[in-house]
Structures are given as C-alpha cells and as structure tokens.
Design a protein around this motif. Structure first.
Motif, PDB file in Angstrom:
ATOM      1  N   HIS A 143      26.543  17.931  73.277  1.00  0.00           N
ATOM      2  CA  HIS A 143      26.032  18.702  74.409  1.00  0.00           C
ATOM      3  C   HIS A 143      26.935  18.531  75.627  1.00  0.00           C
ATOM      4  CE1 HIS A 143      22.579  17.335  71.941  1.00  0.00           C
ATOM      5  NE2 HIS A 143      22.206  18.596  72.031  1.00  0.00           N
ATOM      6  N   ILE A 144      27.107  19.616  76.353  1.00  0.00           N
ATOM      7  CA  ILE A 144      27.700  19.586  77.696  1.00  0.00           C
ATOM      8  C   ILE A 144      26.606  19.984  78.672  1.00  0.00           C
ATOM      9  CG2 ILE A 144      29.349  20.635  79.283  1.00  0.00           C
ATOM     10  CD1 ILE A 144      31.302  20.955  77.038  1.00  0.00           C
ATOM     11  N   SER A 145      26.253  19.069  79.564  1.00  0.00           N
ATOM     12  CA  SER A 145      25.233  19.323  80.584  1.00  0.00           C
ATOM     13  C   SER A 145      25.919  19.664  81.894  1.00  0.00           C
ATOM     14  CB  SER A 145      24.333  18.098  80.754  1.00  0.00           C
ATOM     15  OG  SER A 145      23.743  17.734  79.527  1.00  0.00           O
ATOM     16  N   ARG A 146      25.452  20.713  82.539  1.00  0.00           N
ATOM     17  CA  ARG A 146      26.113  21.209  83.754  1.00  0.00           C
ATOM     18  C   ARG A 146      25.136  21.184  84.918  1.00  0.00           C
ATOM     19  NH1 ARG A 146      28.147  25.278  81.488  1.00  0.00           N
ATOM     20  NH2 ARG A 146      30.056  24.107  81.048  1.00  0.00           N
ATOM     21  N   ASP A 147      25.615  20.716  86.064  1.00  0.00           N
ATOM     22  CA  ASP A 147      24.769  20.688  87.259  1.00  0.00           C
ATOM     23  C   ASP A 147      25.658  20.541  88.482  1.00  0.00           C
ATOM     24  OD1 ASP A 147      22.488  20.830  88.713  1.00  0.00           O
ATOM     25  OD2 ASP A 147      21.756  18.824  88.272  1.00  0.00           O
ATOM     26  N   ALA A 148      25.090  20.794  89.642  1.00  0.00           N
ATOM     27  CA  ALA A 148      25.797  20.659  90.915  1.00  0.00           C
ATOM     28  C   ALA A 148      24.957  19.818  91.858  1.00  0.00           C
ATOM     29  CB  ALA A 148      26.072  22.038  91.532  1.00  0.00           C
ATOM     30  N   THR A 149      25.627  19.157  92.793  1.00  0.00           N
ATOM     31  CA  THR A 149      24.925  18.312  93.751  1.00  0.00           C
ATOM     32  C   THR A 149      25.538  18.469  95.130  1.00  0.00           C
ATOM     33  OG1 THR A 149      24.162  16.038  94.168  1.00  0.00           O
ATOM     34  CG2 THR A 149      26.399  16.290  93.369  1.00  0.00           C
ATOM     35  N   ALA A 150      24.718  18.287  96.147  1.00  0.00           N
ATOM     36  CA  ALA A 150      25.172  18.439  97.535  1.00  0.00           C
ATOM     37  C   ALA A 150      26.015  17.244  97.948  1.00  0.00           C
ATOM     38  CB  ALA A 150      23.973  18.586  98.454  1.00  0.00           C
ATOM     39  N   ILE A 151      27.089  17.506  98.690  1.00  0.00           N
ATOM     40  CA  ILE A 151      27.958  16.463  99.238  1.00  0.00           C
ATOM     41  C   ILE A 151      28.031  16.651 100.755  1.00  0.00           C
ATOM     42  CG2 ILE A 151      30.245  15.401  99.190  1.00  0.00           C
ATOM     43  CD1 ILE A 151      28.782  15.112  96.573  1.00  0.00           C
ATOM     44  N   PRO A 152      27.130  16.016 101.496  1.00  0.00           N
ATOM     45  CA  PRO A 152      27.210  16.128 102.966  1.00  0.00           C
ATOM     46  C   PRO A 152      28.412  15.346 103.495  1.00  0.00           C
ATOM     47  CG  PRO A 152      25.032  15.390 102.209  1.00  0.00           C
ATOM     48  CD  PRO A 152      25.964  15.241 101.062  1.00  0.00           C
ATOM     49  N   VAL A 153      29.077  15.898 104.487  1.00  0.00           N
ATOM     50  CA  VAL A 153      30.216  15.234 105.101  1.00  0.00           C
ATOM     51  C   VAL A 153      30.136  15.401 106.615  1.00  0.00           C
ATOM     52  CG1 VAL A 153      31.718  15.588 103.100  1.00  0.00           C
ATOM     53  CG2 VAL A 153      31.694  17.283 104.922  1.00  0.00           C
ATOM     54  N   PRO A 154      30.716  14.454 107.371  1.00  0.00           N
ATOM     55  CA  PRO A 154      30.745  14.581 108.835  1.00  0.00           C
ATOM     56  C   PRO A 154      31.865  15.503 109.281  1.00  0.00           C
ATOM     57  CG  PRO A 154      31.766  12.530 108.185  1.00  0.00           C
ATOM     58  CD  PRO A 154      31.263  13.163 106.918  1.00  0.00           C
ATOM     59  N   TYR A 271      26.935  22.674  72.204  1.00  0.00           N
ATOM     60  CA  TYR A 271      25.887  23.275  73.033  1.00  0.00           C
ATOM     61  C   TYR A 271      26.255  23.156  74.506  1.00  0.00           C
ATOM     62  CZ  TYR A 271      22.953  23.160  68.842  1.00  0.00           C
ATOM     63  OH  TYR A 271      22.449  23.346  67.582  1.00  0.00           O
ATOM     64  N   GLN A 272      25.872  24.170  75.280  1.00  0.00           N
ATOM     65  CA  GLN A 272      25.993  24.177  76.727  1.00  0.00           C
ATOM     66  C   GLN A 272      24.582  24.194  77.307  1.00  0.00           C
ATOM     67  OE1 GLN A 272      28.811  24.525  78.783  1.00  0.00           O
ATOM     68  NE2 GLN A 272      30.403  24.711  77.216  1.00  0.00           N
ATOM     69  N   LEU A 273      24.242  23.190  78.111  1.00  0.00           N
ATOM     70  CA  LEU A 273      22.898  23.067  78.669  1.00  0.00           C
ATOM     71  C   LEU A 273      22.957  23.297  80.175  1.00  0.00           C
ATOM     72  CD1 LEU A 273      21.803  19.813  76.774  1.00  0.00           C
ATOM     73  CD2 LEU A 273      21.694  22.190  75.992  1.00  0.00           C
ATOM     74  N   MET A 274      22.166  24.276  80.661  1.00  0.00           N
ATOM     75  CA  MET A 274      22.180  24.638  82.076  1.00  0.00           C
ATOM     76  C   MET A 274      20.776  25.006  82.525  1.00  0.00           C
ATOM     77  SD  MET A 274      25.649  26.969  81.993  1.00  0.00           S
ATOM     78  CE  MET A 274      25.658  27.229  80.223  1.00  0.00           C
ATOM     79  N   ASP A 275      20.508  24.827  83.819  1.00  0.00           N
ATOM     80  CA  ASP A 275      19.202  25.197  84.344  1.00  0.00           C
ATOM     81  C   ASP A 275      19.180  26.672  84.718  1.00  0.00           C
ATOM     82  OD1 ASP A 275      20.520  25.416  86.764  1.00  0.00           O
ATOM     83  OD2 ASP A 275      19.791  23.510  87.543  1.00  0.00           O
TER      84      ASP A 275
END
Length: 366
Positions: A143-154, A271-275
């Motif tokens: 399986h390849i699981s794909r997701d993104a996450t927020a990266i706050p920066v100053p 398999y490709q797993l995505m929301d």
C-alpha cells in the motif's frame, strides 16, 4: 534488503555499540537512535561534490555537518543556535557527529551557510531518494498511503506577482445554452493537464510560495495557518518514500499525480490509499494506468457508492500517513520550522523525514 539490514544491525549491536560505549561512555536511547540513523544513510556518493578542490581554505567536513543537522531533529533542538550550544557542551553528541574537541565545532555562520547550500542543492531529498531506492526499491509494496499536513512558518505570505490583465468575461444569460448557441469550452484544469505532462513540468507548475491555507480538522472545525503544506507518500511499515512541499492554499488533489510519478520511480506498489480530498477521475485513471488499484474514500455526491467491506478494511492501512505526519511534527522538527523560503523549509523537513525513514527501516528488524 532484509539480509543487508540484518547484517548491519548485528554489526551495530555486537561490534559498534560496545566500542562506542568504551570510547564515549554510556549511550542513551536517543544516542543509539541517532547512530542507527546515520549508519543507514548513503552519504559518501552524494557528498563528493563538496570535496575540497584545492582552492582557498579547506571547508569543514560536510558529512559531519549532515550528522549535526540530523541530530538537531533527533534530539529535538528547536534552533541551530541550540544545536551549536549542545555540540559545545555535550562531548558524547559532539563525538558522535564527528568532532573530537569543542574547538573543532564550526561557528554558527558556517552551519547557516552549509544549510543554505544543502537547501539549494536539494541534498536531503537526494539522500532520501537513494535510501528508499536501496532498501525499498527491490521489494513489492502493498500500500501507498497519501496525505498532506499543514506546515506553519513565521513568514509573511508572498504577494501574487502581477500578471497579464484578465480579459473581461463575456456576458451571457445563466442556464443551459439555447439551441444552436455555441459557447467556448472552459480551459483545462491543472488536474486535467497533469496526466499528460512530465514530472518536472508538474512540479514546476505547483505554487511553492508561502500563503494562507485552511482545511477541515479532525474534529470537524476549520483550521487556518500561514505557510506551506507537506504532501507525503508512505508505504507499509510507516516508511515515507516521497515528499512534495507546496503553498498552503494548494488543494491536496493537485499533488496526487506528481506524487504518484515520484513514487512509481522508486517502488512497485499494488494499492493507492487516499481520502475523499483525492476523489477525482483523473487521479483514479492515472493510478490504474500505473497498474495499481486506487482505493479512495468517495465524496457523497449524487452517484455516491460507499467502499465495500473489503476495500474499507484495506483503506484502514491509510493511517500510516497520519502516523508519519504526527511523528514528524511531534518528534522530528515539524513544529519548529525557523527558516524562510520553500527550499529551506523543505530542507529542514527532509532532515526529519530522513530520520523517520531510517528509524522505520530499523523497526522492521525489532
């Protein structure tokens, strides 16, 4: 892969660790983790470009600086100043990185210049690719699981560059066109163009400047931040294999096809797993064209069909990407981004991803 890792594991446990204990004293848990990570990284072939060419003063050894930047994420030092202070005050850490005496540790400005050079050359990305190809490339990935996450920066959002003036829209009545009336077709979207373009073209088309982003959080509330968004592909065993950094406003679906192009060059997957954010026909079609099965949480539209029980059970493996995002933020520097510009932010994050990748490979033997 397993045999090579097993041999290296036995070498570390039976030979290297006892010698290091005699040399530097008792090793803590993070000391052992740091040693395991740097022992697995394929640094020598990629650092030859930084060898001294015989002109000017010989530079500080780049391999030791790489060790120090990885130590910054493993030991969770929030800034480079804290890293330099720790190297001066902690003999064990200093010697593990490569410097015997405190007087040999480079100045803070040297660390800053080296970091900028590594960011420009995308060195951590090259090391990560070599690591994944060596230890994950020969095997078949489930399986390849794909997701993104927020990266706050100053960092203040970069204002949009002035472009060509937008032509005035043609005024027309709402609703369906009349019989015989012709209307120009709308221009293709980025997602529609990506399957027909190369990886370099797709990556060049993605915005990478700092801006504002928003997404629906785990508790159903909107979350807002200023900075970037990190997109990851993670395989079984919580091993990240591909990473792309974009502006915070870029939708997750815009990076799915570039990530698939990168991952297809590094591993073979089933398999490709995505929301639901990735539920678009071009993404489904591109995954099938790679010979893989896309399992994507469907958006509840008019023709909505839920995942069947077998797909739902397999879809549960997608939590691997969420665990990696959590580890990056909680333990490997994802919340302590103190640099500006997409290249430096990506360089900072990649040192943490390198540590996660190497530690996850070791965990397969434990």
């Amino acid at each position: 892969m397993a045999i090579a890792l097993q041999d290296l594991w036995q070498h570390l446990q039976r030979q290297l660790f006892p010698v290091l204990v005699d040399e530097v004293g008792e090793l803590g848990e993070k000391d052992r983790l740091f040693i395991e990570i740097i022992a697995l990284l394929p640094l020598d072939p990629l650092l030859r470009q930084y060898d001294w060419k015989g002109i000017g003063c010989p530079p500080h050894a780049r391999v030791w600086l790489i060790h120090a930047f990885i130590a910054k994420e493993v030991y969770q030092f929030p800034t480079r100043e804290a890293l330099v202070d720790a190297l001066l005050a902690r003999p064990t850490l200093r010697r593990l990185c490569g410097w015997e005496r405190a007087t040999e540790v480079p100045s803070l400005s040297t660390f800053c210049r080296a970091f900028a050079q590594f960011a420009t050359d995308e060195l951590p990305q090259a090391i990560h690719e070599a690591l994944v190809r060596r230890h994950c490339g020969p095997k078949l990935v489930g399986h390849i699981s794909r997701d993104a996450t927020a990266i706050p920066v100053p960092e203040r959002p970069v204002p949009a560059a002035p472009g060509a003036p937008t032509p005035a829209p043609v005024s027309r009545k709402r609703g369906r066109p009349k019989r015989g009336e012709s209307r120009p077709a709308p221009p293709p979207t980025r997602l529609q163009q990506q399957p027909h373009r190369s990886l370099a073209e797709n990556l060049a088309d993605l915005p990478k400047t700092s801006d504002s982003g928003a997404k629906n959080g785990a508790k159903g509330h909107m979350e807002y931040w200023r900075g970037y968004k990190l997109h990851l592909d993670v395989i079984d065993g919580d091993i990240p294999i591909s990473a792309v950094l974009t502006s915070a406003s870029v939708h997750d679906s815009q990076v799915a096809i570039p990530l698939m192009q990168i991952s297809a060059r590094r591993v073979r997957a089933l398999y490709q797993l995505m929301d639901a954010a990735y539920d678009a026909e071009p993404i489904h079609a591109f995954a099938r064209a790679l010979g893989q099965v896309p399992i994507i949480e469907p958006v509840q539209r008019g023709d909505w069909v839920p995942l069947d029980p077998a797909q739902r059970r397999r879809f549960g493996e997608r939590s691997a990407s969420e665990r990696v995002n959590g580890r990056l933020k909680d333990f490997f520097g994802g919340r302590t981004v103190r640099v500006r510009g997409s290249a430096k932010v990506m360089c900072h994050l990649m040192f943490g991803i390198l540590a996660i990748t190497a530690s996850s490979l070791w965990q397969r033997l434990c």
